[in-house]
Design a protein around this motif. Structure first.
Motif, PDB file in Angstrom:
ATOM      1  N   ASP A  36      74.078  48.247  52.993  1.00 51.66           N
ATOM      2  CA  ASP A  36      72.968  49.215  53.410  1.00 51.66           C
ATOM      3  C   ASP A  36      71.510  47.971  53.332  1.00 51.66           C
ATOM      4  O   ASP A  36      71.016  47.724  52.352  1.00 51.66           O
ATOM      5  N   LEU A  37      71.675  47.565  54.597  1.00 53.98           N
ATOM      6  CA  LEU A  37      70.377  46.459  54.709  1.00 53.98           C
ATOM      7  C   LEU A  37      68.937  47.247  54.808  1.00 53.98           C
ATOM      8  O   LEU A  37      68.055  46.425  54.783  1.00 53.98           O
ATOM      9  N   GLU A  38      69.091  48.507  54.962  1.00 53.37           N
ATOM     10  CA  GLU A  38      67.499  49.154  54.853  1.00 53.37           C
ATOM     11  C   GLU A  38      67.188  49.546  53.576  1.00 53.37           C
ATOM     12  O   GLU A  38      65.931  49.958  53.356  1.00 53.37           O
ATOM     13  N   HIS A  57      61.118  41.216  41.216  1.00 50.46           N
ATOM     14  CA  HIS A  57      61.475  42.338  41.957  1.00 50.46           C
ATOM     15  C   HIS A  57      61.483  42.213  43.501  1.00 50.46           C
ATOM     16  O   HIS A  57      62.349  42.832  44.364  1.00 50.46           O
ATOM     17  N   ASP A  58      60.686  41.530  43.965  1.00 49.12           N
ATOM     18  CA  ASP A  58      60.416  41.305  45.347  1.00 49.12           C
ATOM     19  C   ASP A  58      61.476  40.485  46.002  1.00 49.12           C
ATOM     20  O   ASP A  58      61.733  40.511  47.394  1.00 49.12           O
ATOM     21  N   ALA A  59      62.243  39.685  45.258  1.00 46.88           N
ATOM     22  CA  ALA A  59      63.455  38.845  45.655  1.00 46.88           C
ATOM     23  C   ALA A  59      64.479  39.499  46.428  1.00 46.88           C
ATOM     24  O   ALA A  59      64.872  39.238  47.688  1.00 46.88           O
ATOM     25  N   PRO A  60      64.902  40.579  45.685  1.00 46.54           N
ATOM     26  CA  PRO A  60      66.007  41.480  46.544  1.00 46.54           C
ATOM     27  C   PRO A  60      65.366  41.729  48.015  1.00 46.54           C
ATOM     28  O   PRO A  60      66.237  41.862  49.059  1.00 46.54           O
ATOM     29  N   ASN A  61      64.352  42.568  47.834  1.00 46.42           N
ATOM     30  CA  ASN A  61      63.661  42.841  48.976  1.00 46.42           C
ATOM     31  C   ASN A  61      63.475  42.217  50.197  1.00 46.42           C
ATOM     32  O   ASN A  61      63.551  42.348  51.453  1.00 46.42           O
ATOM     33  N   ARG A  62      63.136  40.969  49.861  1.00 45.26           N
ATOM     34  CA  ARG A  62      62.973  39.697  50.823  1.00 45.26           C
ATOM     35  C   ARG A  62      64.250  39.135  51.414  1.00 45.26           C
ATOM     36  O   ARG A  62      64.455  39.147  52.553  1.00 45.26           O
ATOM     37  N   THR A  63      65.260  39.261  50.515  1.00 42.27           N
ATOM     38  CA  THR A  63      66.430  38.899  50.947  1.00 42.27           C
ATOM     39  C   THR A  63      67.235  40.070  51.907  1.00 42.27           C
ATOM     40  O   THR A  63      67.524  39.545  52.860  1.00 42.27           O
ATOM     41  N   GLY A  68      68.726  41.539  57.195  1.00 44.96           N
ATOM     42  CA  GLY A  68      68.463  42.550  58.201  1.00 44.96           C
ATOM     43  C   GLY A  68      68.176  41.890  59.555  1.00 44.96           C
ATOM     44  O   GLY A  68      68.602  42.277  60.731  1.00 44.96           O
ATOM     45  N   ALA A  69      67.236  41.107  59.549  1.00 46.64           N
ATOM     46  CA  ALA A  69      66.672  40.327  60.587  1.00 46.64           C
ATOM     47  C   ALA A  69      67.642  39.599  61.145  1.00 46.64           C
ATOM     48  O   ALA A  69      67.825  39.602  62.607  1.00 46.64           O
ATOM     49  N   PHE A  70      68.595  38.915  60.468  1.00 49.13           N
ATOM     50  CA  PHE A  70      69.578  38.289  61.070  1.00 49.13           C
ATOM     51  C   PHE A  70      70.777  38.934  61.617  1.00 49.13           C
ATOM     52  O   PHE A  70      71.174  38.591  62.732  1.00 49.13           O
ATOM     53  N   ALA A  71      70.928  40.035  61.084  1.00 45.75           N
ATOM     54  CA  ALA A  71      71.926  41.151  61.769  1.00 45.75           C
ATOM     55  C   ALA A  71      71.476  41.745  63.119  1.00 45.75           C
ATOM     56  O   ALA A  71      72.368  42.008  63.920  1.00 45.75           O
TER      57      ALA A  71
END
Length: 72
Positions: A36-38, A57-63, A68-71
């Motif tokens: 789930d990339l969303e 906390h922000d690291a997983p969201n940035r990842t 998601g952008a790559f996909a």
């Protein structure tokens, strides 16, 4: 909470106990692991009192943002 012998339990009176942080972030990481990339996590404002937690906390969201952008 289990505390190893010789160690004091962390004070959670300000709501920043690491266990609480981990419990809040875990569902997002589990959703991402299922593809789930969303999925995104929202940081509890009380966690801002520990300077490293917002960055962690922000690291997983940035990842997920980059993945998601790559996909797409």
């Amino acid at each position: 909470m289990h505390v190893p012998s010789g160690q004091a339990a962390a004070d959670d009176s300000d709501g920043t106990h690491p266990d609480r942080f981990v419990r809040a972030l875990t569902p997002t990481c589990e959703a991402a692991a299922r593809g789930d990339l969303e999925a995104r996590s929202c940081l509890d404002p009380a966690m801002d009192t520990v300077p490293e937690l917002p960055t962690l906390h922000d690291a997983p969201n940035r990842t997920l943002d980059v993945s998601g952008a790559f996909a797409r």
